[in-house]
Design an enzyme around this catalytic site. Structure first.
Site, PDB file in Angstrom:
ATOM      1  N   HIS A   1       3.893  -0.157   2.403  1.00 24.25           N
ATOM      2  CA  HIS A   1       3.256   1.015   1.799  1.00 24.25           C
ATOM      3  C   HIS A   1       1.836   0.665   1.376  1.00 24.25           C
ATOM      4  O   HIS A   1       1.466  -0.496   1.287  1.00 24.25           O
ATOM      5  CB  HIS A   1       4.054   1.469   0.578  1.00 24.25           C
ATOM      6  CG  HIS A   1       5.304   2.210   0.901  1.00 24.25           C
ATOM      7  ND1 HIS A   1       5.507   3.518   0.545  1.00 24.25           N
ATOM      8  CD2 HIS A   1       6.420   1.834   1.564  1.00 24.25           C
ATOM      9  CE1 HIS A   1       6.693   3.918   0.962  1.00 24.25           C
ATOM     10  NE2 HIS A   1       7.272   2.898   1.572  1.00 24.25           N
ATOM     11  N   GLY A   2       1.037   1.701   1.112  1.00 27.37           N
ATOM     12  CA  GLY A   2      -0.292   1.494   0.551  1.00 27.37           C
ATOM     13  C   GLY A   2      -1.204   0.671   1.439  1.00 27.37           C
ATOM     14  O   GLY A   2      -1.965  -0.179   0.960  1.00 27.37           O
TER      15      GLY A   2
ATOM     16  N   ASN B   1       2.517   2.707   6.033  1.00 23.63           N
ATOM     17  CA  ASN B   1       2.174   3.995   5.443  1.00 23.63           C
ATOM     18  C   ASN B   1       0.671   4.127   5.210  1.00 23.63           C
ATOM     19  O   ASN B   1       0.051   3.245   4.612  1.00 23.63           O
ATOM     20  CB  ASN B   1       2.907   4.176   4.116  1.00 23.63           C
ATOM     21  CG  ASN B   1       4.385   4.426   4.290  1.00 23.63           C
ATOM     22  OD1 ASN B   1       5.006   3.975   5.251  1.00 23.63           O
ATOM     23  ND2 ASN B   1       4.967   5.144   3.346  1.00 23.63           N
TER      24      ASN B   1
ATOM     25  N   HIS C   1      -0.638   1.725  -3.951  1.00 23.76           N
ATOM     26  CA  HIS C   1      -0.956   3.082  -3.529  1.00 23.76           C
ATOM     27  C   HIS C   1      -2.378   3.456  -3.957  1.00 23.76           C
ATOM     28  O   HIS C   1      -2.893   2.935  -4.947  1.00 23.76           O
ATOM     29  CB  HIS C   1       0.040   4.072  -4.132  1.00 23.76           C
ATOM     30  CG  HIS C   1       1.438   3.894  -3.646  1.00 23.76           C
ATOM     31  ND1 HIS C   1       2.494   3.594  -4.495  1.00 23.76           N
ATOM     32  CD2 HIS C   1       1.979   3.950  -2.396  1.00 23.76           C
ATOM     33  CE1 HIS C   1       3.608   3.488  -3.792  1.00 23.76           C
ATOM     34  NE2 HIS C   1       3.318   3.682  -2.524  1.00 23.76           N
ATOM     35  N   GLY C   2      -2.987   4.361  -3.192  1.00 25.82           N
ATOM     36  CA  GLY C   2      -4.310   4.861  -3.561  1.00 25.82           C
ATOM     37  C   GLY C   2      -5.433   3.931  -3.139  1.00 25.82           C
ATOM     38  O   GLY C   2      -5.292   3.105  -2.226  1.00 25.82           O
TER      39      GLY C   2
ATOM     40  N   ASP D   1      13.482   6.095  -3.685  1.00 23.63           N
ATOM     41  CA  ASP D   1      12.706   5.088  -4.407  1.00 23.63           C
ATOM     42  C   ASP D   1      13.223   4.957  -5.832  1.00 23.63           C
ATOM     43  O   ASP D   1      12.815   5.690  -6.730  1.00 23.63           O
ATOM     44  CB  ASP D   1      11.227   5.456  -4.411  1.00 23.63           C
ATOM     45  CG  ASP D   1      10.366   4.375  -5.055  1.00 23.63           C
ATOM     46  OD1 ASP D   1      10.932   3.338  -5.459  1.00 23.63           O
ATOM     47  OD2 ASP D   1       9.142   4.571  -5.161  1.00 23.63           O
TER      48      ASP D   1
ATOM     49  N   THR E   1      -4.399   7.538   2.008  1.00 22.51           N
ATOM     50  CA  THR E   1      -5.716   7.564   1.378  1.00 22.51           C
ATOM     51  C   THR E   1      -6.845   7.579   2.400  1.00 22.51           C
ATOM     52  O   THR E   1      -7.832   8.319   2.240  1.00 22.51           O
ATOM     53  CB  THR E   1      -5.870   6.370   0.430  1.00 22.51           C
ATOM     54  OG1 THR E   1      -4.879   6.464  -0.607  1.00 22.51           O
ATOM     55  CG2 THR E   1      -7.248   6.346  -0.209  1.00 22.51           C
TER      56      THR E   1
ATOM     57  N   ASP F   1       8.973  11.049   1.576  1.00 27.58           N
ATOM     58  CA  ASP F   1       8.504   9.788   1.009  1.00 27.58           C
ATOM     59  C   ASP F   1       8.746   9.752  -0.503  1.00 27.58           C
ATOM     60  O   ASP F   1       8.517  10.740  -1.204  1.00 27.58           O
ATOM     61  CB  ASP F   1       7.008   9.636   1.297  1.00 27.58           C
ATOM     62  CG  ASP F   1       6.551   8.198   1.269  1.00 27.58           C
ATOM     63  OD1 ASP F   1       7.405   7.297   1.225  1.00 27.58           O
ATOM     64  OD2 ASP F   1       5.315   7.977   1.307  1.00 27.58           O
ATOM     65  N   HIS F   2       9.230   8.631  -1.004  1.00 24.83           N
ATOM     66  CA  HIS F   2       9.400   8.379  -2.441  1.00 24.83           C
ATOM     67  C   HIS F   2      10.253   9.441  -3.139  1.00 24.83           C
ATOM     68  O   HIS F   2       9.878   9.960  -4.192  1.00 24.83           O
ATOM     69  CB  HIS F   2       8.042   8.256  -3.131  1.00 24.83           C
ATOM     70  CG  HIS F   2       7.287   7.026  -2.750  1.00 24.83           C
ATOM     71  ND1 HIS F   2       7.626   5.770  -3.214  1.00 24.83           N
ATOM     72  CD2 HIS F   2       6.219   6.862  -1.923  1.00 24.83           C
ATOM     73  CE1 HIS F   2       6.789   4.883  -2.695  1.00 24.83           C
ATOM     74  NE2 HIS F   2       5.940   5.514  -1.908  1.00 24.83           N
TER      75      HIS F   2
END
Length: 289
Positions: free
Chosen positions: A206-207, A228, A178-179, A103, A231, A81-82
Site C-alpha cells: 500500500h501507499g 496500491n 498512505h498519502g 483492515d 495519491t 479498500d480498507h
C-alpha cells in the site's frame, strides 16, 4: 472482463510482476486509468473505499465500475479498500465489488485474526477473495511522526496470521505510508524478504505513490504482487488543472484524463504488467451478482 483478483494475483506472483490497484473515485480517474489499461493490455484492480464516499455515491459509482470492467477485454477486479467491519464489507459486496480488504490492522493480533477470519468465512461462501493487513500503516500524517510509532509486519507472526485467517493476499507494513511522503520513504526490504520466506500467498504494498522506482522494482522482485496507487493520480490531475486554469472546464476535463492516463501508464510499465492482460484466457470470469 470482470475477473477474480485472487487468480490475477496468483498469475502475477508466478510471473514476477505486480498488478496495479488504482484507488479511484470519479469519472476522470476511471477513464484515464482504463485508457492506460487497455492501451498497455494490462490486468488491473479498480478500488474504492470509505474515504471517498463524501465525494462519490458508492451505489451508482460501483455500477459504473462493474459495467466498465464487464465490457473491457482486459481482466479487471473491482475491489473495496480498507473495509473496517462486516457491515461495510457486506454493503460493498451488495454494490457489486468482487474482492475486498478487511483492515483490522489497528487491533491486537488475536482480534485482527478474529475479525479477518469472520470476513473470510463469509466471503468464501460467495467466492469473494479477501485481503487483510498485518502490521499497521495508519492514516495519512507526517511521515516522520508515523515512523516514530510504526507497526511493521512481524515475519514470525505472518505465517500464523495467514494460516488462521485463510486470506488470499497479505498487505505488508514495511515503512510504506498512505498519502504524500513528507520525507524520503524508508522501505525495509529485509522485513519484506522475511515475510516472503514465511508465507506463500501474494503480498501487497500500500501507499506506493512516492516510493522510488528502484524500491518498487526490488519489492516486486522479492515478492510483491499487488501495488496500491492513489495519491499520484490526484497529483497528476491537480497539475493538469494548475497548468490550464483559464480553459473551459469541458476541455480541462480532457486534459485531466490525459494526465491520469499518462501517470497510470508509467505505473503499469514500472510494475511489469503490460501485455499480461492478453494472457488471461484461463482466469475465472466472475458473474455479475
Amino acid at each position: 472482463m470482470l475477473a477474480s483478483m485472487s487468480e490475477m494475483l496468483k498469475k502475477a506472483q508466478a510471473g514476477r510482476y505486480a498488478i496495479a490497484n488504482f484507488d479511484i473515485w470519479n469519472n476522470e480517474m476511471l477513464f484515464g486509468v482504463m485508457n492506460a489499461v487497455e492501451k498497455t493490455r494490462s490486468p488491473v484492480i479498480l478500488a474504492f473505499g470509505s474515504g471517498f464516499t463524501d465525494n462519490t455515491d458508492i451505489y451508482y459509482y460501483a455500477k459504473m465500475l462493474v459495467e466498465r470492467a464487464r465490457h473491457s477485454p482486459m481482466p479487471i477486479a473491482i475491489h473495496w479498500d480498507h473495509g473496517r467491519n462486516m457491515e461495510i464489507i457486506q454493503n460493498a459486496i451488495r454494490c457489486g465489488f468482487n474482492s475486498i480488504m478487511i483492515d483490522a490492522s489497528a487491533q491486537e493480533f488475536e482480534e485482527n485474526i478474529r475479525i479477518s477470519k469472520e470476513v473470510v468465512d463469509y466471503c468464501k461462501i460467495i467466492g469473494v477473495p479477501v485481503e487483510a493487513e498485518l502490521g499497521h500503516i495508519g492514516p495519512e500524517t507526517e511521515y516522520e511522526e508515523l515512523l516514530s510509532h510504526y507497526k511493521y509486519t512481524d515475519p514470525d507472526m505472518a505465517a500464523e496470521f495467514v494460516e488462521r485467517t485463510g486470506i488470499d493476499c497479505l498487505a505488508t507494513a514495511i515503512g510504506n505510508a498512505h498519502g504524500v511522503y513528507t520525507s524520503e520513504p524508508q522501505i525495509n526490504l529485509d522485513i519484506l524478504r522475511q515475510v516472503r520466506d514465511k508465507v506463500e500467498i501474494p503480498l501487497v504494498l500500500h501507499g506506493a505513490s512516492g516510493i522510488s522506482d528502484a524500491d518498487v522494482k526490488k519489492s516486486i522482485e522479492i515478492g510483491i504482487s499487488k501495488i496500491n496507487i492513489h495519491t499520484e493520480l490526484c497529483q497528476a490531475a491537480m497539475s493538469a488543472y494548475a497548468a490550464n486554469p483559464d480553459k473551459p472546464y469541458l476541455k480541462l476535463q480532457q486534459d485531466v484524463i490525459a494526465a491520469i492516463e499518462a501517470r497510470a501508464t508509467e505505473k503499469l510499465e514500472l510494475f511489469g504488467s503490460c501485455g499480461h492482460g492478453e494472457k488471461a484466457s484461463d482466469l475465472q470470469i466472475v458473474p455479475t451478482r
